[in-house]
Design an enzyme around this catalytic site. Structure first.
Site, PDB file in Angstrom:
ATOM      1  N   TYR A  23      70.604  71.740 -52.774  1.00  0.00           N
ATOM      2  CA  TYR A  23      71.074  71.037 -53.766  1.00  0.00           C
ATOM      3  C   TYR A  23      71.872  69.535 -53.516  1.00  0.00           C
ATOM      4  CZ  TYR A  23      69.639  74.954 -56.413  1.00  0.00           C
ATOM      5  OH  TYR A  23      68.700  76.041 -56.864  1.00  0.00           O
ATOM      6  N   HIS A 104      64.558  68.743 -62.006  1.00  0.00           N
ATOM      7  CA  HIS A 104      65.162  69.611 -60.995  1.00  0.00           C
ATOM      8  C   HIS A 104      65.490  69.019 -59.706  1.00  0.00           C
ATOM      9  CE1 HIS A 104      64.324  72.787 -63.402  1.00  0.00           C
ATOM     10  NE2 HIS A 104      63.095  72.257 -63.769  1.00  0.00           N
TER      11      HIS A 104
HETATM   12  C1  DQA Z   1      67.288  74.033 -60.264  1.00  0.00           C
HETATM   13  C2  DQA Z   1      66.059  74.757 -59.982  1.00  0.00           C
HETATM   14  C3  DQA Z   1      66.381  76.201 -60.543  1.00  0.00           C
HETATM   15  O1  DQA Z   1      65.291  77.294 -60.033  1.00  0.00           O
HETATM   16  C4  DQA Z   1      67.556  76.817 -60.083  1.00  0.00           C
HETATM   17  O2  DQA Z   1      67.794  78.202 -60.875  1.00  0.00           O
HETATM   18  C5  DQA Z   1      68.675  75.901 -60.531  1.00  0.00           C
HETATM   19  C6  DQA Z   1      68.612  74.575 -60.024  1.00  0.00           C
HETATM   20  C7  DQA Z   1      67.151  72.559 -59.623  1.00  0.00           C
HETATM   21  O3  DQA Z   1      67.787  71.821 -60.217  1.00  0.00           O
HETATM   22  O4  DQA Z   1      66.654  72.463 -58.715  1.00  0.00           O
HETATM   23  O5  DQA Z   1      69.856  76.479 -60.975  1.00  0.00           O
HETATM   24  O6  DQA Z   1      66.974  73.538 -61.828  1.00  0.00           O
END
Ligand code: DQA
Length: 149
Positions: A23, A104
């Site tokens: 992330y 995402h």
């Molecule tokens: C997310 C992807 C989801 O699968 C995960 O549970 C997250 C972050 C993303 O921004 O990549 O918490 O939403």
């Protein structure tokens, strides 16, 4: 007066500290400042209305608020893990009435199989996945350009 909405769902507040390989290192407050700046430059006159929450109830109520806002022009939603689990998020998204883009940070379709399904995707005009915070800017660009078919 026009409002663009942004929902950050469960665990997104931890970005910057949480699994940086997936992330990134930029926190939500820092990313938010950059997005705000981008909006001022590229979408003048629009106000950012955002919610970051670990409460599903609060997230659903935020989408209700968006649905009831006659000045809402659309929004981005990153429901985090609720993407894959929450029928309540899907139903709330279905009732919004203005365009939603699912975003995402990580490339969910290239990860575990349980991340490959999204309950909210069908209620959104599109999805941006895998480009980190840049994906949010791309999502706003998509909203700006979006014309209903
Ligand atoms: C997310 C992807 C989801 O699968 C995960 O549970 C997250 C972050 C993303 O921004 O990549 O918490 O939403």
């Amino acid at each position: 007066m026009r409002n663009v909405y942004l929902l950050q769902g469960i665990n997104l507040i931890r970005v910057g500290k949480r699994e940086p390989v997936l992330y990134g290192n930029t926190s939500w407050p820092d990313a938010r400042l950059q997005l705000q700046h981008w909006l001022e430059l590229h979408w003048p006159g629009v106000s950012l209305v955002d919610c970051t929450t670990t409460s599903e109830q609060e997230a659903v109520e935020f989408l209700h608020r968006m649905a009831d806002d006659p000045h809402a022009v659309g929004g981005l939603i990153n429901p985090g893990a609720w993407t894959h689990t929450s029928l309540a998020m899907r139903d709330a998204a279905a009732g919004v009435g203005s365009p939603l883009v699912e975003v995402h940070l990580s490339h969910t379709y290239a990860r575990e199989s349980f991340r490959k399904s999204s309950l909210v995707a069908s209620e959104c005009v599109g999805t941006v996945s895998g480009f980190g915070w840049l994906g949010y800017t791309l999502g706003f660009q998509a909203l700006l350009a979006y014309q209903p078919a």
